[in-house]
Design a protein around this motif. Structure first.
Motif, PDB file in Angstrom:
ATOM      1  N   ASP A   1      61.302  17.452  34.412  1.00 26.80           N
ATOM      2  CA  ASP A   1      61.940  17.686  33.114  1.00 26.80           C
ATOM      3  C   ASP A   1      60.955  17.577  31.956  1.00 26.80           C
TER       4      ASP A   1
ATOM      5  N   GLN B   1      66.101  22.304  32.078  1.00 26.35           N
ATOM      6  CA  GLN B   1      66.812  23.097  33.082  1.00 26.35           C
ATOM      7  C   GLN B   1      66.058  23.186  34.414  1.00 26.35           C
TER       8      GLN B   1
ATOM      9  N   LEU C   1      63.485  25.061  35.105  1.00 26.88           N
ATOM     10  CA  LEU C   1      63.096  26.424  35.433  1.00 26.88           C
ATOM     11  C   LEU C   1      61.604  26.534  35.749  1.00 26.88           C
TER      12      LEU C   1
END
Length: 371
Positions: free
Chosen positions: A196, A258, A260
């Protein structure tokens, strides 16, 4: 008498044909002259200055701010594996259980011994107060009770080491052990990566080192989507240049809530160096030919005479003196930002750029401005 008359008629016919041809030629010439062709109606606007972002495009490698190698503090046979690679875990979560049969038996025995010694010590305290035991005997029982309690705690700690728990929250890496495997103390079997929060390790060319500063914005790009995947700011600049790659290392903190982005991922990276106001020309006003960009501006015959190109100056001089002309100028432009190009060279602040009606325009074409 007939033959001379026929000859005269043929001569007159030839003269008439020649006159007609000459008249037609004059007519064609007159139609193609600038005076006969109506001016092209166009829209034009003066150049204006806009703020353009100055940036540096390079590459960076992402690294996790926290990456922990998992290993058991005790050896033994694996009894249970409670997680898989790629699974998200929380700090303190139980991950792996090693066989605890012998240790639990040892803990039970020590527990009983500690309770017995504690009871004996309490009994001797009462006996001393009654004069039935000496203070030395009481102190010996006290020391024995303390020793038993400490031995129990040590064995309980060993038992706890048979449970491998997550030291941080994050995502599990590949788990290399299975139930039944025997592991050695301190031998890594997986990892936990906290994705994160990431650090982008940015390669800055040495010749751009002085343009980079802490606090500058950083955008991570995937080369397909024009919008950045994530943004951050530079928080560290290495003082030295890598001698082999001739790059300077800069780091930027990247928020990745998220998930990603991944640890080790390599991405195109844009460092925003600042903003500068420059002359701007709309995308719609630019034409290209053989790799060269051109822009039509509003001009006059006097300006055209400085660079006539293939324009027919003789015909254009017969036009009214106040006739406006389209002048095609080669320009050097920066990267497109939005729908505007920054002008690097080729235009000045007084130029009026032709925005519409450019179809069919040539260098020196007469124009009429629409209002």
């Amino acid at each position: 008498m007939a033959e001379p008359r026929i000859a005269v008629m043929q001569s007159r016919l030839k003269q008439a044909i020649a006159a007609a041809v000459a008249a037609a030629a004059l007519g064609i010439s007159g139609c193609s002259s600038p005076a006969a062709r109506p001016p092209v109606r166009v829209q034009a606007a003066p150049l204006r200055q806009e703020a353009f972002v100055q940036s540096l495009d390079t590459v960076s490698t992402l690294e996790a701010t926290e990456e922990i190698e998992l290993a058991s503090q005790a050896g033994g046979r694996v009894q249970r594996v409670l997680v898989q690679g790629g699974e998200r875990v929380k700090a303190g979560q139980l991950l792996v259980v090693l066989d605890q049969t012998q240790l639990r038996a040892d803990v039970a025995a020590l527990q009983a011994a500690a309770e017995t010694d504690a009871f004996t010590y309490e009994r001797f305290k009462g006996l001393v107060s009654q004069g039935a035991a000496t203070a030395l005997q009481r102190d010996e029982m006290r020391a024995k009770a303390i020793g038993s309690k400490q031995a129990l705690r040590a064995k309980q700690a060993d038992l706890a080491y048979k449970d491998v728990r997550a030291p941080i929250s994050g995502v599990m890496g590949d788990v290399s052990i299975k139930p039944g495997n025997v592991v050695q103390a301190g031998t890594p079997f997986s990892s936990i990566i906290r994705n994160d929060q990431l650090q982008a390790r940015i390669d800055i060319p040495a010749n751009q080192a002085n343009a980079v500063a802490r606090g500058q914005r950083v955008q991570l790009l995937d080369g397909i989507n024009p919008r950045p995947l994530a943004e951050g700011r530079i928080n560290l600049i290495d003082p030295g240049v890598n001698s082999s790659s001739q790059t300077l290392l800069a780091k930027a903190a990247i928020s990745n809530p998220q998930g990603l982005l991944r640890n080790g991922q390599r991405l195109r990276t844009r460092v925003i160096l600042g903003a500068e106001r420059q002359l701007a020309v709309p995308f719609s006003a630019v034409t290209r030919s053989f790799g060269q960009s051109f822009v039509f501006v509003v001009g006059t015959l006097r300006e055209l005479e400085r660079d006539p190109g293939k324009a027919d100056l003789a015909k254009l001089r017969r036009l009214p003196k106040d006739t406006l002309l389209a002048l095609q100028k080669p320009v050097s432009l920066g990267p497109l930002q939005g729908d505007l190009y920054p002008v690097l060279s080729g235009l000045d602040a007084n130029d009026r750029v032709i925005l519409s009606g450019r179809l069919g325009l040539r260098h020196g074409s007469p124009i009429q401005l629409e209002r």
